[in-house]
Design a protein around this motif. Structure first.
Motif, PDB file in Angstrom:
ATOM      1  N   ARG A 148       0.832  -1.209   0.000  1.00  0.00           N
ATOM      2  CA  ARG A 148       0.000   0.000   0.000  1.00  0.00           C
ATOM      3  C   ARG A 148       0.864   1.257   0.000  1.00  0.00           C
ATOM      4  NH1 ARG A 148      -3.496  -2.913   3.632  1.00  0.00           N
ATOM      5  NH2 ARG A 148      -2.531  -1.879   5.431  1.00  0.00           N
ATOM      6  N   LEU A 151       2.222   1.779  -3.465  1.00  0.00           N
ATOM      7  CA  LEU A 151       1.256   2.426  -4.364  1.00  0.00           C
ATOM      8  C   LEU A 151       1.196   3.923  -4.105  1.00  0.00           C
ATOM      9  CD1 LEU A 151      -1.677  -0.172  -4.287  1.00  0.00           C
ATOM     10  CD2 LEU A 151       0.137   0.067  -5.998  1.00  0.00           C
ATOM     11  N   SER A 161      -2.857   5.805 -13.823  1.00  0.00           N
ATOM     12  CA  SER A 161      -3.719   4.693 -13.425  1.00  0.00           C
ATOM     13  C   SER A 161      -3.824   3.635 -14.510  1.00  0.00           C
ATOM     14  CB  SER A 161      -5.120   5.216 -13.074  1.00  0.00           C
ATOM     15  OG  SER A 161      -5.692   5.875 -14.198  1.00  0.00           O
ATOM     16  N   PHE A 166      -1.265  -0.212 -11.491  1.00  0.00           N
ATOM     17  CA  PHE A 166      -2.661   0.148 -11.283  1.00  0.00           C
ATOM     18  C   PHE A 166      -3.592  -0.492 -12.310  1.00  0.00           C
ATOM     19  CE2 PHE A 166      -0.111   3.699  -9.601  1.00  0.00           C
ATOM     20  CZ  PHE A 166      -0.539   3.663  -8.277  1.00  0.00           C
ATOM     21  N   ASN A 167      -3.038  -1.007 -13.419  1.00  0.00           N
ATOM     22  CA  ASN A 167      -3.882  -1.604 -14.455  1.00  0.00           C
ATOM     23  C   ASN A 167      -4.189  -3.074 -14.184  1.00  0.00           C
ATOM     24  OD1 ASN A 167      -1.366  -2.596 -14.868  1.00  0.00           O
ATOM     25  ND2 ASN A 167      -1.253  -2.118 -17.062  1.00  0.00           N
ATOM     26  N   ASP A 170      -5.294  -6.881  -8.881  1.00  0.00           N
ATOM     27  CA  ASP A 170      -4.760  -6.833  -7.502  1.00  0.00           C
ATOM     28  C   ASP A 170      -3.749  -5.722  -7.319  1.00  0.00           C
ATOM     29  OD1 ASP A 170      -2.674  -7.794  -8.982  1.00  0.00           O
ATOM     30  OD2 ASP A 170      -2.223  -9.490  -7.659  1.00  0.00           O
ATOM     31  N   GLN A 171      -3.654  -4.834  -8.353  1.00  0.00           N
ATOM     32  CA  GLN A 171      -2.712  -3.704  -8.320  1.00  0.00           C
ATOM     33  C   GLN A 171      -1.266  -4.165  -8.055  1.00  0.00           C
ATOM     34  OE1 GLN A 171      -4.552  -0.930  -5.485  1.00  0.00           O
ATOM     35  NE2 GLN A 171      -5.312   0.244  -7.236  1.00  0.00           N
TER      36      GLN A 171
END
Length: 639
Positions: A148, A151, A161, A166-167, A170-171
């Motif tokens: 996290r 990110l 994004s 981000f694509n 589950d990022q």
């Protein structure tokens, strides 16, 4: 080259060397099952045909049974790189084996490489060097929490994004977890250090231990020093106010030793009764290890030295005045003292190598020696305390010490005989030779050990202090030198008023302050030996005892009014020792120092026999030191 191959390669930036399958790591298919061998060979053939020939995808698929999309997928997996930048190669074709480094991992690595500020922060968190802002520093790493934060750093660095991670659904969590595990495994020492204090010690002490380039190859190239508290009680005699001699138990006796790493020879040792050994004890041990050994006068019936028992100096003439190159010590308080460091570097001219405390790997040889001393001797005494409070060997040690009256003076004799026998006992680590034999073998092979000059050798035991000659011609005060609150002078100095105000260099033996040697600083001229005035020049005492006496100076104990301060201080301490065990040990140490500093003979003038007959020693099967020379009353019989 087919159109499909040309288009596929044009969409990627692989180099010719990366596409050369001959440079990939080979796979030993003999370790696979028959089914896995067949599947791997079909996949490998498909990749080789695509990259090394002009065969079409349709023909490759018909020949190998590998579908067209799988061929593209396998090529991308083979040409992916791990964290070390190496091609994964044929390893990506192994069936039913999840590769730790996948294409998405490379994407994680690419982000951390492209944005080094993200990479540095994430890698530091994974190794426990820093904490996530807003979170405490923890021993365990929670990958979801770090992900996290990863990110957040990506958004802060303007990643879109529509870009990885981000694509993904589950990022990039699973990809990040694989990268984190792989990165931690590649920094295993740091991971161990992060988990616990013991892990930090282990990671530190095992670093470089197995490097053969760092191992010594000849005697005295590296020696190890350490101290060990003897696991037993002993007795000492003290005079009561009534004049009666009473026995009291003494504990916390330390033995300090120096061992040669290559030959396993014990070069010297020292026994101290201080609660914790100090810098003076360390220097005393090092000095003892440089001086010739003399057998003690044995008073215990049946206790004898063997024909070839002893120490390298003087049994092996080539070891006399020989230098050490490296001295390994732990990072204990006494070893870190400035006086110890100066003594090692300026007097011994050796490398001063400190290591971690309580880590035997760095000083394994001296630690093993102490363990052998305890197992073969100390733990067999009836007054032993064992290795811990629950040890079965611990059977009323205080009562047994008083019952069998095992004196500290007898302990010194027993240990001296045992160490002399140890140096003459075959050792598995040196091809079943005795340490003395191993030392002599190196010397006989033509090895020339570096030596101290005569001047350096004489100065080994001496400490140096600068002082000024004081006096007063008008008032008739004859010249003298003040050292540690005591006046020193001589007939020559008393008759030389012209030297008042001159600076002198004092060479002091810290074990005996009754006299010092003085030199004029401006010319280097020797003024000779200066004697301490009054009873200070008659009563043996060392530097630490002198300081202790003046520290006790008060209205009830006025040092200046005492005819014999040394004797008065020892008597006062002895009276207090009847009820205080710590004071009792200090008194015993003071009496030991006084005894060693006195002019009375303490050792027998024994001529060693058969100094050159080490090769005639028979190799015994048992690796234990022969204790047949010790009295049976000192050894506890155990089934």
């Amino acid at each position: 080259m087919t159109n499909a191959k040309r288009i596929f390669l044009a969409n990627h930036s692989w180099t010719d060397s990366e596409l050369d399958t001959h440079l990939w790591k080979s796979i030993d298919t003999g370790l696979l099952s028959k089914a896995d061998q067949a599947l791997f060979k079909r996949r490998k053939l498909a990749i080789d045909l695509f990259l090394n020939t002009n065969t079409t995808l349709k023909e490759i698929s018909l020949t190998t049974g590998v579908k067209k999309p799988d061929i593209y997928r396998f090529i991308q997996r083979c040409l992916a790189t791990d964290l070390m930048g190496e091609i994964i190669g044929y390893q990506a074709l192994l069936p039913y084996q999840r590769n730790k480094i996948m294409i998405k991992e490379n994407t994680i690595a690419d982000i951390l490489t492209t944005y080094p500020q993200i990479g540095d922060e994430i890698n530091a968190i994974l190794l426990g060097k820093t904490a996530i802002p807003g979170y405490p520093k923890e021993n365990s790493i929670v990958f979801t929490v770090v992900h996290r934060y990863f990110l957040q750093l990506c958004l802060a660095n303007n990643l879109s994004s529509k870009e990885f991670p981000f694509n993904l659904k589950d990022q990039g969590l699973r990809s990040f977890q694989r990268y984190a595990k792989s990165y931690i495994e590649s920094h295993y020492d740091a991971e161990i250090a992060r988990r616990s204090a013991s892990g930090r010690r282990l990671a530190y002490m095992t670093r470089g231990v197995a490097d053969p380039r760092k191992q010594p190859v000849y005697p005295l190239e590296r020696v190890e020093f350490d101290g060990h508290k003897i696991d037993a009680y002993f007795t000492g005699g003290y005079k009561m106010p009534s004049g009666e001699i009473t026995k009291k138990e003494i504990s916390r006796i330390w033995i300090l030793a120096v061992i040669d790493v290559v030959t396993r020879c014990i070069l010297g040792y020292y026994i101290t009764f201080n609660p914790e050994y100090n810098a003076d004890d360390v220097i005393k041990t090092l000095t003892n290890s440089m001086q010739p050994w003399h057998p003690k006068e044995l008073t215990i019936e049946g206790l004898v030295y063997g024909d070839n028992d002893g120490f390298p100096n003087p049994n092996i003439p080539e070891s006399i005045n020989a230098r050490w190159l490296e001295l390994y010590l732990d990072n204990g308080r006494a070893n870190r003292a400035k006086r110890v460091q100066e003594f090692v570097t300026q007097k011994l001219h050796a490398n001063y190598c400190l290591g971690p405390v309580a880590n035997p790997i760095r000083r394994a040889h001296v630690e093993r020696f102490f363990r052998r001393l305890e197992d073969d001797l100390i733990h067999r005494l009836p007054s032993t305390t064992g290795s811990n409070p629950n040890d079965v060997k611990r059977q009323s040690p205080v009562e047994n010490a008083l019952k069998f009256d095992i004196k500290v003076t007898e302990l010194e004799q027993i240990i001296d005989v045992w160490i002399a026998k140890y140096n003459n006992t075959p050792h598995r680590g040196i091809a079943n030779r005795t340490p003395l034999q191993a030392f002599k073998d190196y010397v006989d092979s033509g090895l020339l050990l570096p030596k101290y000059s005569d001047t350096e050798w004489e100065d080994l035991k001496m400490l140096q202090y600068y002082r000024q000659i004081v006096g007063n011609k008008k008032s008739g005060v004859r010249p003298y030198v003040n050292f540690e609150n005591v006046q020193y002078t001589s007939d020559l100095l008393r008759q030389s008023p012209q030297l008042i105000g001159k600076k002198v260099l004092l060479k002091v033996n810290p074990d005996d302050l009754r006299k010092v040697t003085a030199y004029l600083v401006d010319s280097g001229l020797e003024l000779g030996i200066l004697l301490a005035k009054g009873s200070w020049g008659l009563e043996p005492h060392d530097l630490r005892l002198r300081k202790a006496i003046w520290q006790a100076n008060d209205k009830t104990f006025d040092v200046k009014k005492l005819d014999n301060p040394v004797d008065s201080f020892l008597r006062a301490a002895e009276k207090k020792s009847h009820t205080d065990r710590k004071v009792r040990a200090r008194v015993q140490n003071r009496m030991k120092i006084k005894y060693e500093s006195s002019d009375t003979p303490k050792t027998k003038d024994v001529t060693k026999k058969n100094n050159n007959s080490f090769s005639q020693n028979k190799i015994i099967r048992s690796q234990k030191v022969d204790l047949s020379g010790l009295p049976s009353s000192f050894i506890t019989k155990r089934g």
